[in-house]
Write a protein that holds these residues in place. Structure first.
Motif, PDB file in Angstrom:
ATOM      1  N   ALA A   1     -32.676  61.371 103.459  1.00 60.40           N
ATOM      2  CA  ALA A   1     -32.088  61.973 102.259  1.00 60.40           C
ATOM      3  C   ALA A   1     -33.179  62.389 101.271  1.00 60.40           C
ATOM      4  O   ALA A   1     -33.072  63.436 100.620  1.00 60.40           O
ATOM      5  CB  ALA A   1     -31.127  60.986 101.599  1.00 60.40           C
ATOM      6  N   ALA A   2     -34.235  61.567 101.168  1.00 55.29           N
ATOM      7  CA  ALA A   2     -35.338  61.906 100.264  1.00 55.29           C
ATOM      8  C   ALA A   2     -36.044  63.172 100.715  1.00 55.29           C
ATOM      9  O   ALA A   2     -36.414  64.018  99.888  1.00 55.29           O
ATOM     10  CB  ALA A   2     -36.331  60.739 100.187  1.00 55.29           C
ATOM     11  N   ARG A   3     -36.224  63.335 102.012  1.00 55.63           N
ATOM     12  CA  ARG A   3     -36.892  64.534 102.516  1.00 55.63           C
ATOM     13  C   ARG A   3     -36.032  65.775 102.259  1.00 55.63           C
ATOM     14  O   ARG A   3     -36.555  66.848 101.950  1.00 55.63           O
ATOM     15  CB  ARG A   3     -37.189  64.398 104.012  1.00 55.63           C
ATOM     16  CG  ARG A   3     -38.167  63.272 104.325  1.00 55.63           C
ATOM     17  CD  ARG A   3     -38.808  63.461 105.695  1.00 55.63           C
ATOM     18  NE  ARG A   3     -37.834  63.571 106.762  1.00 55.63           N
ATOM     19  CZ  ARG A   3     -37.299  62.549 107.406  1.00 55.63           C
ATOM     20  NH1 ARG A   3     -37.656  61.310 107.078  1.00 55.63           N
ATOM     21  NH2 ARG A   3     -36.434  62.734 108.390  1.00 55.63           N
ATOM     22  N   ILE A   4     -34.720  65.623 102.394  1.00 55.97           N
ATOM     23  CA  ILE A   4     -33.829  66.753 102.106  1.00 55.97           C
ATOM     24  C   ILE A   4     -33.907  67.120 100.619  1.00 55.97           C
ATOM     25  O   ILE A   4     -34.041  68.289 100.254  1.00 55.97           O
ATOM     26  CB  ILE A   4     -32.386  66.414 102.496  1.00 55.97           C
ATOM     27  CG1 ILE A   4     -32.267  66.270 104.017  1.00 55.97           C
ATOM     28  CG2 ILE A   4     -31.426  67.489 101.986  1.00 55.97           C
ATOM     29  CD1 ILE A   4     -30.889  65.866 104.486  1.00 55.97           C
ATOM     30  N   ALA A   5     -33.845  66.103  99.758  1.00 54.85           N
ATOM     31  CA  ALA A   5     -33.913  66.358  98.320  1.00 54.85           C
ATOM     32  C   ALA A   5     -35.258  66.946  97.929  1.00 54.85           C
ATOM     33  O   ALA A   5     -35.344  67.800  97.040  1.00 54.85           O
ATOM     34  CB  ALA A   5     -33.654  65.066  97.556  1.00 54.85           C
TER      35      ALA A   5
ATOM     36  N   GLY B   1     -37.062  68.891  99.777  1.00 52.75           N
ATOM     37  CA  GLY B   1     -37.108  70.270 100.228  1.00 52.75           C
ATOM     38  C   GLY B   1     -36.278  71.194  99.371  1.00 52.75           C
ATOM     39  O   GLY B   1     -36.694  72.311  99.051  1.00 52.75           O
ATOM     40  N   ASN B   2     -35.090  70.744  98.962  1.00 55.61           N
ATOM     41  CA  ASN B   2     -34.210  71.580  98.151  1.00 55.61           C
ATOM     42  C   ASN B   2     -33.218  70.672  97.432  1.00 55.61           C
ATOM     43  O   ASN B   2     -32.270  70.164  98.045  1.00 55.61           O
ATOM     44  CB  ASN B   2     -33.477  72.603  99.022  1.00 55.61           C
ATOM     45  CG  ASN B   2     -32.754  73.647  98.202  1.00 55.61           C
ATOM     46  OD1 ASN B   2     -32.154  73.364  97.182  1.00 55.61           O
ATOM     47  ND2 ASN B   2     -32.810  74.886  98.670  1.00 55.61           N
ATOM     48  N   VAL B   3     -33.447  70.461  96.141  1.00 60.02           N
ATOM     49  CA  VAL B   3     -32.607  69.536  95.384  1.00 60.02           C
ATOM     50  C   VAL B   3     -31.170  70.018  95.332  1.00 60.02           C
ATOM     51  O   VAL B   3     -30.224  69.242  95.496  1.00 60.02           O
ATOM     52  CB  VAL B   3     -33.169  69.350  93.958  1.00 60.02           C
ATOM     53  CG1 VAL B   3     -32.204  68.510  93.118  1.00 60.02           C
ATOM     54  CG2 VAL B   3     -34.529  68.692  94.007  1.00 60.02           C
ATOM     55  N   ARG B   4     -30.977  71.301  95.123  1.00 57.50           N
ATOM     56  CA  ARG B   4     -29.605  71.827  95.015  1.00 57.50           C
ATOM     57  C   ARG B   4     -28.847  71.672  96.331  1.00 57.50           C
ATOM     58  O   ARG B   4     -27.657  71.347  96.340  1.00 57.50           O
ATOM     59  CB  ARG B   4     -29.642  73.286  94.581  1.00 57.50           C
ATOM     60  CG  ARG B   4     -30.166  73.482  93.164  1.00 57.50           C
ATOM     61  CD  ARG B   4     -29.925  74.892  92.657  1.00 57.50           C
ATOM     62  NE  ARG B   4     -30.406  75.056  91.299  1.00 57.50           N
ATOM     63  CZ  ARG B   4     -29.733  74.704  90.215  1.00 57.50           C
ATOM     64  NH1 ARG B   4     -28.536  74.170  90.334  1.00 57.50           N
ATOM     65  NH2 ARG B   4     -30.243  74.901  89.015  1.00 57.50           N
ATOM     66  N   ALA B   5     -29.548  71.914  97.439  1.00 58.49           N
ATOM     67  CA  ALA B   5     -28.896  71.737  98.733  1.00 58.49           C
ATOM     68  C   ALA B   5     -28.503  70.278  98.935  1.00 58.49           C
ATOM     69  O   ALA B   5     -27.442  69.979  99.485  1.00 58.49           O
ATOM     70  CB  ALA B   5     -29.832  72.201  99.850  1.00 58.49           C
ATOM     71  N   ALA B   6     -29.375  69.353  98.499  1.00 58.30           N
ATOM     72  CA  ALA B   6     -29.057  67.933  98.618  1.00 58.30           C
ATOM     73  C   ALA B   6     -27.837  67.573  97.775  1.00 58.30           C
ATOM     74  O   ALA B   6     -26.978  66.787  98.199  1.00 58.30           O
ATOM     75  CB  ALA B   6     -30.266  67.099  98.202  1.00 58.30           C
ATOM     76  N   GLN B   7     -27.745  68.150  96.577  1.00 62.87           N
ATOM     77  CA  GLN B   7     -26.592  67.871  95.720  1.00 62.87           C
ATOM     78  C   GLN B   7     -25.310  68.443  96.309  1.00 62.87           C
ATOM     79  O   GLN B   7     -24.250  67.822  96.220  1.00 62.87           O
ATOM     80  CB  GLN B   7     -26.848  68.447  94.328  1.00 62.87           C
ATOM     81  CG  GLN B   7     -27.960  67.716  93.566  1.00 62.87           C
ATOM     82  CD  GLN B   7     -28.313  68.408  92.259  1.00 62.87           C
ATOM     83  OE1 GLN B   7     -28.163  69.618  92.127  1.00 62.87           O
ATOM     84  NE2 GLN B   7     -28.797  67.628  91.303  1.00 62.87           N
ATOM     85  N   VAL B   8     -25.423  69.619  96.913  1.00 64.23           N
ATOM     86  CA  VAL B   8     -24.247  70.214  97.555  1.00 64.23           C
ATOM     87  C   VAL B   8     -23.747  69.336  98.691  1.00 64.23           C
ATOM     88  O   VAL B   8     -22.538  69.206  98.926  1.00 64.23           O
ATOM     89  CB  VAL B   8     -24.581  71.632  98.065  1.00 64.23           C
ATOM     90  CG1 VAL B   8     -23.468  72.166  98.962  1.00 64.23           C
ATOM     91  CG2 VAL B   8     -24.802  72.573  96.886  1.00 64.23           C
TER      92      VAL B   8
ATOM     93  N   VAL C   1     -28.943  62.271  94.309  1.00 65.41           N
ATOM     94  CA  VAL C   1     -30.338  62.621  94.027  1.00 65.41           C
ATOM     95  C   VAL C   1     -30.910  61.750  92.921  1.00 65.41           C
ATOM     96  O   VAL C   1     -32.067  61.307  92.991  1.00 65.41           O
ATOM     97  CB  VAL C   1     -30.452  64.115  93.667  1.00 65.41           C
ATOM     98  CG1 VAL C   1     -31.876  64.473  93.258  1.00 65.41           C
ATOM     99  CG2 VAL C   1     -30.003  64.980  94.831  1.00 65.41           C
ATOM    100  N   GLY C   2     -30.122  61.483  91.893  1.00 63.97           N
ATOM    101  CA  GLY C   2     -30.602  60.647  90.791  1.00 63.97           C
ATOM    102  C   GLY C   2     -31.001  59.260  91.262  1.00 63.97           C
ATOM    103  O   GLY C   2     -32.059  58.740  90.884  1.00 63.97           O
ATOM    104  N   SER C   3     -30.173  58.649  92.093  1.00 68.15           N
ATOM    105  CA  SER C   3     -30.488  57.321  92.617  1.00 68.15           C
ATOM    106  C   SER C   3     -31.725  57.355  93.495  1.00 68.15           C
ATOM    107  O   SER C   3     -32.548  56.424  93.478  1.00 68.15           O
ATOM    108  CB  SER C   3     -29.299  56.774  93.406  1.00 68.15           C
ATOM    109  OG  SER C   3     -28.162  56.634  92.576  1.00 68.15           O
TER     110      SER C   3
END
Length: 374
Positions: A239-243, A245-252, A257-259
């Motif tokens: 999950a950290a690697r996804i965030a 790479g692209n924070v918005r994609a991770a949120q979608v 992301v905050g945690s």
């Protein structure tokens, strides 16, 4: 043996003029080794010009550096001792980097971790040694974790740039350490150099068997291995690697992301705080101004040179620890200031940052750019 990759329309099979898939696998990973090594060579070449400019011999300097850092078993042990805090300080940079964060304030977590550990050790004087050392470690990690975790919280909840905030908070931490050591935690017997009360010998972290290197080295290596497992083998690391790479994609995708930001920065700070605890319990014996020895800043160089890979941090920390350990010998043998090593580290850091622009540009390291055949 063949590999398939997504082409313009449908998957295409690599038939790269007879290149085996093993060569492709090596090529994809060689970039992360070749470019940092090339940056090291270029940085040392530039440093050689600096040494020539001050009228000294680069050959003699590098020979002296080798002798001081790696030329004997005594030198190797000294280098390993210097590498121990660098392992943990580098993790303070490498873990947030997986989320795309540039945290450079590990020095503050180190000094506060050392002060918290010293205070805990003095407060528990008389308790069993195992309990005291354990509590000292927890106190150091808690202090560092809260300090750097606050940087992550500021970044996520208030959009405060983590690079600037972590650097400024490092200066605040050093000032706070000086205030505590020279004020309420000061040992009245420490006249010339204010410090906390010294730890009893039973509360000190000893050396590993057969070596003049304290157990902090083993702790640092274990921390690097566990960090690699966290990043590469767990869902939190994924999950950290996804965030990163692209924070918005991770949120979608519904990732917290905050945690992740607060958790990873808090863990990074905890490792730096543990480095401060080990400096107190294994090296200094008390908390004093020597805690601000620059390990947090050298850890930045280690992390960037290792490409934020926790396993690569281990050999890079040993290399930088050896360079640092040779400073005294360079000063005595070549009549150069001890800060000469800092000049080398600065040049290496500049070249390494510049080398970031070369990733993905060389065809040899990118099989996707090789000629394909269906």
């Amino acid at each position: 043996m063949t590999d398939t990759v997504a082409g313009a329309g449908a998957p295409a099979t690599f038939g790269v003029r007879g290149y085996p898939a093993a060569l492709e696998w090596i090529a994809r990973r060689a970039e992360a080794v070749v470019i940092p090594l090339a940056a090291l060579v270029v940085g040392m070449a530039l440093f050689s010009l600096f040494i020539l400019a001050v009228g000294k011999s680069p050959v003699q300097l590098y020979e002296t550096m080798w002798r001081g850092g790696f030329g004997s078993w005594f030198s190797v042990q000294n280098s390993l001792s210097r590498a121990a805090p660098l392992l943990l300080a580098a993790l303070c940079v490498a873990l947030p980097a997986r989320l795309g964060l540039v945290v450079i304030g590990g020095e503050g977590a180190i000094v506060l971790g050392g002060v918290a550990a010293a205070a805990a050790g003095v407060a528990l004087s008389g308790a069993p040694s195992f309990i005291v050392i354990l509590v000292m470690g927890v106190a150091g990690m808690a202090a560092g974790g809260i300090w750097i975790g606050a940087v992550g919280a500021l970044r996520h909840y208030r959009a405060v740039n983590e690079t600037i905030s972590s650097l400024l908070m490092a200066y605040i931490a050093i000032a706070l350490m000086n205030q505590l050591v020279e004020g309420p935690l000061r040992d009245p017997a420490s006249l010339n150099k204010p410090s906390t009360q010294p730890l009893a010998d039973i509360y000190r972290v000893g050396n590993m068997p057969g070596m003049e290197v304290h157990w902090g080295l083993a702790v640092g290596v274990i921390a690097c291995v566990l960090s690699w497992v966290l990043i590469e083998k767990t869902r939190w690391g994924f999950a950290a690697r996804i965030a990163g790479g692209n924070v918005r994609a991770a949120q979608v995708q519904g990732l917290a992301v905050g945690s992740l930001i607060v958790g990873f920065t808090g863990l990074a700070g905890a490792f730096a705080g543990l480095a401060g605890m080990l400096e107190v319990a294994a090296v200094q014996g008390s908390a004093n101004a020597s805690l601000a020895a620059g390990y947090g800043y050298t850890g930045i160089l280690v992390a960037f040179l290792a490409r934020h890979n926790p396993l690569a941090i281990i050999p890079v920390a040993f290399l930088l620890g050896g360079i640092d350990a040779s400073g005294g010998l360079i000063q005595r043998r070549m009549d150069l200031p001890d800060a000469t090593v800092l000049v080398l580290q600065g040049m290496l850091f500049i070249v390494i940052l510049f080398s970031e622009t070369f990733y993905g540009r060389f065809k040899a390291f990118n099989p996707d750019l090789w000629q394909r055949s269906s």
